[in-house]
Design a protein around this motif. Structure first.
Motif, PDB file in Angstrom:
ATOM      1  N   GLY A  56     -53.331  52.318   9.930  1.00 28.15           N
ATOM      2  CA  GLY A  56     -52.837  52.805   8.650  1.00 28.15           C
ATOM      3  C   GLY A  56     -51.325  52.862   8.536  1.00 28.15           C
ATOM      4  N   ARG A  57     -50.607  52.175   9.428  1.00 24.25           N
ATOM      5  CA  ARG A  57     -49.145  52.221   9.393  1.00 24.25           C
ATOM      6  C   ARG A  57     -48.530  51.058   8.626  1.00 24.25           C
ATOM      7  N   LEU A  58     -49.382  50.145   8.103  1.00 26.18           N
ATOM      8  CA  LEU A  58     -48.905  49.051   7.270  1.00 26.18           C
ATOM      9  C   LEU A  58     -49.546  49.183   5.895  1.00 26.18           C
ATOM     10  N   ALA A  59     -48.735  49.475   4.890  1.00 26.05           N
ATOM     11  CA  ALA A  59     -49.245  49.653   3.536  1.00 26.05           C
ATOM     12  C   ALA A  59     -49.319  48.293   2.849  1.00 26.05           C
ATOM     13  N   VAL A  60     -50.314  47.508   3.226  1.00 30.49           N
ATOM     14  CA  VAL A  60     -50.483  46.173   2.659  1.00 30.49           C
ATOM     15  C   VAL A  60     -51.979  45.922   2.484  1.00 30.49           C
ATOM     16  N   SER A  61     -52.318  45.181   1.448  1.00 32.34           N
ATOM     17  CA  SER A  61     -53.732  44.883   1.215  1.00 32.34           C
ATOM     18  C   SER A  61     -54.185  43.718   2.092  1.00 32.34           C
ATOM     19  N   ARG A  62     -55.474  43.450   2.046  1.00 35.02           N
ATOM     20  CA  ARG A  62     -56.091  42.495   2.954  1.00 35.02           C
ATOM     21  C   ARG A  62     -55.486  41.090   2.841  1.00 35.02           C
ATOM     22  N   GLU A  63     -55.435  40.532   1.629  1.00 37.77           N
ATOM     23  CA  GLU A  63     -55.021  39.136   1.483  1.00 37.77           C
ATOM     24  C   GLU A  63     -53.582  38.882   1.922  1.00 37.77           C
ATOM     25  N   PRO A  64     -52.613  39.712   1.519  1.00 37.78           N
ATOM     26  CA  PRO A  64     -51.247  39.495   2.029  1.00 37.78           C
ATOM     27  C   PRO A  64     -51.174  39.621   3.549  1.00 37.78           C
ATOM     28  N   PHE A  65     -51.991  40.492   4.121  1.00 36.67           N
ATOM     29  CA  PHE A  65     -51.999  40.646   5.568  1.00 36.67           C
ATOM     30  C   PHE A  65     -52.510  39.366   6.235  1.00 36.67           C
ATOM     31  N   ILE A  66     -53.612  38.832   5.716  1.00 40.15           N
ATOM     32  CA  ILE A  66     -54.152  37.580   6.261  1.00 40.15           C
ATOM     33  C   ILE A  66     -53.124  36.460   6.125  1.00 40.15           C
ATOM     34  N   ASP A  67     -52.527  36.337   4.934  1.00 44.02           N
ATOM     35  CA  ASP A  67     -51.535  35.267   4.711  1.00 44.02           C
ATOM     36  C   ASP A  67     -50.377  35.376   5.693  1.00 44.02           C
ATOM     37  N   TYR A  68     -49.917  36.593   5.942  1.00 42.98           N
ATOM     38  CA  TYR A  68     -48.790  36.774   6.855  1.00 42.98           C
ATOM     39  C   TYR A  68     -49.165  36.349   8.274  1.00 42.98           C
ATOM     40  N   CYS A  69     -50.351  36.748   8.729  1.00 43.96           N
ATOM     41  CA  CYS A  69     -50.783  36.389  10.084  1.00 43.96           C
ATOM     42  C   CYS A  69     -50.936  34.882  10.238  1.00 43.96           C
ATOM     43  N   VAL A  70     -51.522  34.241   9.231  1.00 41.40           N
ATOM     44  CA  VAL A  70     -51.672  32.787   9.275  1.00 41.40           C
ATOM     45  C   VAL A  70     -50.304  32.113   9.281  1.00 41.40           C
ATOM     46  N   ASP A  71     -49.403  32.573   8.414  1.00 44.65           N
ATOM     47  CA  ASP A  71     -48.056  31.991   8.354  1.00 44.65           C
ATOM     48  C   ASP A  71     -47.309  32.175   9.672  1.00 44.65           C
ATOM     49  N   LEU A  72     -47.489  33.328  10.297  1.00 42.21           N
ATOM     50  CA  LEU A  72     -46.831  33.586  11.573  1.00 42.21           C
ATOM     51  C   LEU A  72     -47.255  32.556  12.609  1.00 42.21           C
ATOM     52  N   LEU A  73     -48.541  32.323  12.699  1.00 41.26           N
ATOM     53  CA  LEU A  73     -49.062  31.360  13.667  1.00 41.26           C
ATOM     54  C   LEU A  73     -48.578  29.953  13.353  1.00 41.26           C
ATOM     55  N   LEU A  74     -48.740  29.534  12.115  1.00 42.13           N
ATOM     56  CA  LEU A  74     -48.401  28.156  11.765  1.00 42.13           C
ATOM     57  C   LEU A  74     -46.903  27.898  11.842  1.00 42.13           C
ATOM     58  N   THR A  75     -46.100  28.873  11.454  1.00 43.48           N
ATOM     59  CA  THR A  75     -44.647  28.701  11.512  1.00 43.48           C
ATOM     60  C   THR A  75     -44.157  28.581  12.935  1.00 43.48           C
ATOM     61  N   LEU A  76     -44.671  29.428  13.807  1.00 41.51           N
ATOM     62  CA  LEU A  76     -44.239  29.364  15.199  1.00 41.51           C
ATOM     63  C   LEU A  76     -44.723  28.085  15.866  1.00 41.51           C
ATOM     64  N   ALA A  77     -45.962  27.732  15.620  1.00 44.96           N
ATOM     65  CA  ALA A  77     -46.503  26.503  16.230  1.00 44.96           C
ATOM     66  C   ALA A  77     -45.763  25.277  15.722  1.00 44.96           C
ATOM     67  N   ALA A  78     -45.420  25.265  14.434  1.00 47.32           N
ATOM     68  CA  ALA A  78     -44.755  24.095  13.832  1.00 47.32           C
ATOM     69  C   ALA A  78     -43.297  23.983  14.268  1.00 47.32           C
ATOM     70  N   SER A  79     -42.736  25.069  14.798  1.00 46.96           N
ATOM     71  CA  SER A  79     -41.333  25.008  15.200  1.00 46.96           C
ATOM     72  C   SER A  79     -41.122  24.233  16.492  1.00 46.96           C
ATOM     73  N   TYR A  80     -42.239  23.833  17.135  1.00 42.68           N
ATOM     74  CA  TYR A  80     -42.161  23.033  18.359  1.00 42.68           C
ATOM     75  C   TYR A  80     -42.814  21.701  18.093  1.00 42.68           C
ATOM     76  N   PRO A  81     -42.070  20.676  17.696  1.00 39.22           N
ATOM     77  CA  PRO A  81     -42.680  19.378  17.409  1.00 39.22           C
ATOM     78  C   PRO A  81     -43.244  18.754  18.687  1.00 39.22           C
ATOM     79  N   PRO A  82     -44.255  17.922  18.540  1.00 41.68           N
ATOM     80  CA  PRO A  82     -44.826  17.255  19.724  1.00 41.68           C
ATOM     81  C   PRO A  82     -43.793  16.457  20.481  1.00 41.68           C
ATOM     82  N   ALA A  83     -43.932  16.443  21.794  1.00 41.08           N
ATOM     83  CA  ALA A  83     -43.005  15.641  22.613  1.00 41.08           C
ATOM     84  C   ALA A  83     -43.270  14.156  22.376  1.00 41.08           C
ATOM     85  N   THR A  84     -42.233  13.387  22.410  1.00 43.94           N
ATOM     86  CA  THR A  84     -42.396  11.938  22.173  1.00 43.94           C
ATOM     87  C   THR A  84     -42.440  11.210  23.497  1.00 43.94           C
TER      88      THR A  84
END
Length: 198
Positions: free
Chosen positions: A170-198
Motif C-alpha cells: 500500500g505504499r504506491l498510490a497507483v492503479s493496476r494498469e499504470p503499475f503493469i505498464d511501468y513494470c513492462v516498460d522497465l523490463l523492455l527499456t533495460l533489455a533494449a539498452s543492450y543491443p545484441p553483440a555483432t
C-alpha cells in the motif's frame, strides 16, 4: 463432525487421493491466512478452521506449523515460476506475473511480504531467488553476453521485487494498469539498452 467434514465430502474420491486433496485444501487455506491484508494470521487451528478440517488431517500431511508455512510459500513460488515459464516474450512474462500477483494480492503478499515477518521463511525467499533470476535471464534473448544477461536479470528482479512489495504493502498510490505498464516498460527499456553483440 464440522460442516466441512459432513458425510459425502469425499464421496467418489479414491482413498489414496483423499490425503492429497486435503493437503491441497490446507495449502489454499494457508495461502489465504499467510497473505491476509492485515498480515499473517496463520496457526494450525486457523488453517484447519479455514479448510474445514480437523487437526488430525493437518498432521497427516505436515509435521508442524513451520513445515506447513514453508509448503504454502513453496506452492506460491511454484505457481509464479510456472507463470513465468509459460510466457513467450519478456512483455508476456511481466504481464502474466503482474496479473498473477496483482489480481490475487493474497499470493503476492505471501511471496513478497510474508518472508519479512514470518520466521519460518527466513531462508525461503533467498533460496527461491536464483530460480526467478534464471527465468528472467532466459527471456533476455536480445542480450548475447551471459554475464550481462545475468546482471540484467538480477537487477530487474531486485527492482521488480521492490516495486511489487511497495505496491502490495500500500505504499504506491497507483492503479493496476499504470503499475503493469511501468513494470513492462522497465523490463523492455533495460533489455533494449543492450543491443545484441555483432
Amino acid at each position: 463432525m464440522t460442516s466441512g467434514q459432513r458425510r459425502g465430502r469425499w464421496s467418489g474420491v479414491p482413498l489414496p487421493d483423499r490425503q492429497a486433496l486435503r493437503r491441497d485444501e490446507l495449502i489454499a487455506a494457508g495461502t489465504t491466512l499467510l497473505g491476509g491484508a492485515d498480515g499473517p494470521a496463520l496457526t494450525v487451528r486457523a488453517a484447519c478452521r479455514q479448510a474445514g478440517l480437523t487437526e488430525r488431517y493437518f498432521y497427516e500431511s505436515f509435521g508442524d506449523r513451520d513445515e506447513f508455512v514453508r509448503a504454502v510459500y513453496d506452492d506460491v513460488c511454484n505457481r509464479a515460476v510456472t507463470t513465468l515459464m509459460s510466457a513467450g516474450t519478456p512483455r508476456e512474462a511481466v504481464e502474466r506475473f503482474v496479473a498473477l500477483m496483482v489480481d490475487d494480492p493474497v499470493r503476492g503478499r505471501v511471496l513478497l511480504l510474508a518472508p519479512q515477518v514470518e520466521a519460518a521463511l527466513a531462508r525461503s525467499g533467498a533460496d527461491w531467488m536464483p530460480s526467478f533470476i534464471e527465468l528472467v535471464q532466459s527471456k533476455l534473448t536480445a542480450i548475447n553476453d551471459p554475464v550481462l544477461q545475468r546482471m540484467t536479470a538480477t537487477g530487474l528482479i531486485g527492482a521488480l521485487t521492490a516495486l511489487f512489495t511497495a505496491y502490495l504493502d500500500g505504499r504506491l498510490a497507483v492503479s493496476r494498469e499504470p503499475f503493469i505498464d511501468y513494470c513492462v516498460d522497465l523490463l523492455l527499456t533495460l533489455a533494449a539498452s543492450y543491443p545484441p553483440a555483432t
